[in-house]
Design an enzyme around this catalytic site. Sequence first.
Site, PDB file in Angstrom:
ATOM      1  N   ASP A  60      -7.987  20.051 -13.142  1.00 21.21           N
ATOM      2  CA  ASP A  60      -8.328  18.468 -13.603  1.00 21.21           C
ATOM      3  C   ASP A  60      -7.881  18.671 -15.032  1.00 21.21           C
ATOM      4  O   ASP A  60      -8.520  19.247 -16.099  1.00 21.21           O
ATOM      5  CB  ASP A  60      -9.865  18.401 -13.486  1.00 21.21           C
ATOM      6  CG  ASP A  60     -10.106  16.720 -13.827  1.00 21.21           C
ATOM      7  OD1 ASP A  60      -9.437  16.184 -14.703  1.00 21.21           O
ATOM      8  OD2 ASP A  60     -10.966  16.066 -13.161  1.00 21.21           O
ATOM      9  N   TYR A  63     -17.195  17.234 -14.225  1.00 20.30           N
ATOM     10  CA  TYR A  63     -17.511  15.770 -14.167  1.00 20.30           C
ATOM     11  C   TYR A  63     -18.691  15.674 -13.048  1.00 20.30           C
ATOM     12  O   TYR A  63     -18.363  16.184 -11.827  1.00 20.30           O
ATOM     13  CB  TYR A  63     -16.496  14.870 -14.156  1.00 20.30           C
ATOM     14  CG  TYR A  63     -16.825  13.411 -13.686  1.00 20.30           C
ATOM     15  CD1 TYR A  63     -17.584  12.820 -14.656  1.00 20.30           C
ATOM     16  CD2 TYR A  63     -16.412  12.880 -12.677  1.00 20.30           C
ATOM     17  CE1 TYR A  63     -17.951  11.588 -14.467  1.00 20.30           C
ATOM     18  CE2 TYR A  63     -16.941  11.521 -12.425  1.00 20.30           C
ATOM     19  CZ  TYR A  63     -17.665  10.752 -13.246  1.00 20.30           C
ATOM     20  OH  TYR A  63     -18.045   9.705 -12.976  1.00 20.30           O
ATOM     21  N   ARG A 108       0.869  -1.304  -0.055  1.00 21.25           N
ATOM     22  CA  ARG A 108       0.000  -0.005   0.109  1.00 21.25           C
ATOM     23  C   ARG A 108       1.029   1.097  -0.043  1.00 21.25           C
ATOM     24  O   ARG A 108       0.629   2.259  -0.585  1.00 21.25           O
ATOM     25  CB  ARG A 108      -1.070   0.059   1.269  1.00 21.25           C
ATOM     26  CG  ARG A 108      -1.905   1.499   1.270  1.00 21.25           C
ATOM     27  CD  ARG A 108      -2.872   1.444   2.380  1.00 21.25           C
ATOM     28  NE  ARG A 108      -2.922   0.408   3.349  1.00 21.25           N
ATOM     29  CZ  ARG A 108      -2.038   0.577   4.338  1.00 21.25           C
ATOM     30  NH1 ARG A 108      -1.431   1.643   4.513  1.00 21.25           N
ATOM     31  NH2 ARG A 108      -1.893  -0.285   5.413  1.00 21.25           N
ATOM     32  N   LYS A 156      -8.743   7.451 -18.602  1.00 19.56           N
ATOM     33  CA  LYS A 156      -9.038   7.918 -19.662  1.00 19.56           C
ATOM     34  C   LYS A 156      -7.990   8.072 -20.736  1.00 19.56           C
ATOM     35  O   LYS A 156      -7.413   7.042 -21.000  1.00 19.56           O
ATOM     36  CB  LYS A 156      -9.817   9.643 -19.646  1.00 19.56           C
ATOM     37  CG  LYS A 156     -10.796   9.499 -18.761  1.00 19.56           C
ATOM     38  CD  LYS A 156     -11.882   8.721 -18.955  1.00 19.56           C
ATOM     39  CE  LYS A 156     -13.042   8.618 -17.768  1.00 19.56           C
ATOM     40  NZ  LYS A 156     -13.107   8.842 -16.398  1.00 19.56           N
TER      41      LYS A 156
END
Length: 381
Positions: free
Chosen positions: A170, A98, A46, A195
């Site tokens: 973003d 978004y 992690r 994306k």
Amino acid sequence: MKFATKTIHAGVQPDPLTGAVMTPIYQTSTYAQESPGKHKGYEYARTQNPTRSVLESNLAALENGQFGFTFASGLAATDAIIKLLKAGDEVICGNDLYGGTYRIFRQVFARFNIKSHFVSMEDPQNITNFINENTRMIWIETPTNPLMNIADIEAITKIGKAHKLMTVVDNTFATPYLQNPLDLGASIVVHSVTKYLGGHSDVIMGAVITNDEKIAENIGFLQNSCGAVPSPNDAFLVLRGIKTLHLRMKAHSENARAVAEFLHEHPKVGKVYYPGFPSHTGHEIAKKQMRDFGGMLSFTLVDDDLQKSIQLMEKLQLFTLAESLGGVESLCGHPASMTHAAIPKAEREKNGLKDSLIRLSIGIEDKEDLIADLERVLEEI
Ligand code: P1T
């Protein structure tokens, strides 16, 4: 290093253990220690994973940043950035974002007393009206999802700096191939890696990139403490995808321009939302801060008929009706019922997002085939 070279080489070295040219997938949850605390720099996956570290260095280099962090999704990256704040703080966000970004502000962090204001970023002066002593952050997308509005990154980061606010950009729609917000003064760049960076619609991932040491330290702390990390297998797939980012973005941009021009001329099409048109209100700013206009566009039909918009999306063959964007294949989507359904209808309409709006993610197929598909369906409806 120039951009194409960076996509392939930045942060990537042959594996020190075997010489493997492609970064291996270190599929392990933990690492052997010789003695408590005596290890090779890796304790628990992690916290650190070599495949992920290579990707993070690569992403940082692409955005001209010093520090890169990856997350299990774009929204997990967004979540980490908002957790830099504390109860009582306020954020000024663009009013076209978004839908999931709107939702995390309004339905998740509002419960922790982090207040968000949504304003049009086309005129940066709108921001100053909302700044008060609790404001900590400005959050923008440019181009925006799905209306393709353009915000002037340099002008907005100037306002941010003058008021000691973090400015988050973003950069999902543009990608670092087209636009580098850190060079224009942004404090943080966030990506839905899902994306264009991944590029093949086979991974969900997010990223945070910054040049600010203090922010980097806190994001690293949150990445480990909250734990929304991506898998090493996904890190491998994204490293592989990024090697062709420059080629794909060039093709996406070229195809989108051709499709936008075709739609613009078609008598059944109403408005085409595409920043590459000189008539687009953000065109001059887009030209200044982007190298091309990207692969996304939205449009309405001339009569704004929702049923016809739906029919069109059902009948397209090369454009798959699906959420998401930025893969090699073309997609179409209906923001009002899909990606932006979390935004109340009244709010959507106030910001110019009509129920009849159709969003296209233009892939890298032959543009003549994409146009023929649209032409056929526009004929049929
Ligand atoms: O889906 P995820 O990887 O969690 O990324 C969220 C996100 C963040 N920012 C922007 C600009 C985005 O477009 C997205 C995700 N968007 C879609 C799934 C979509 O179809 O618009």
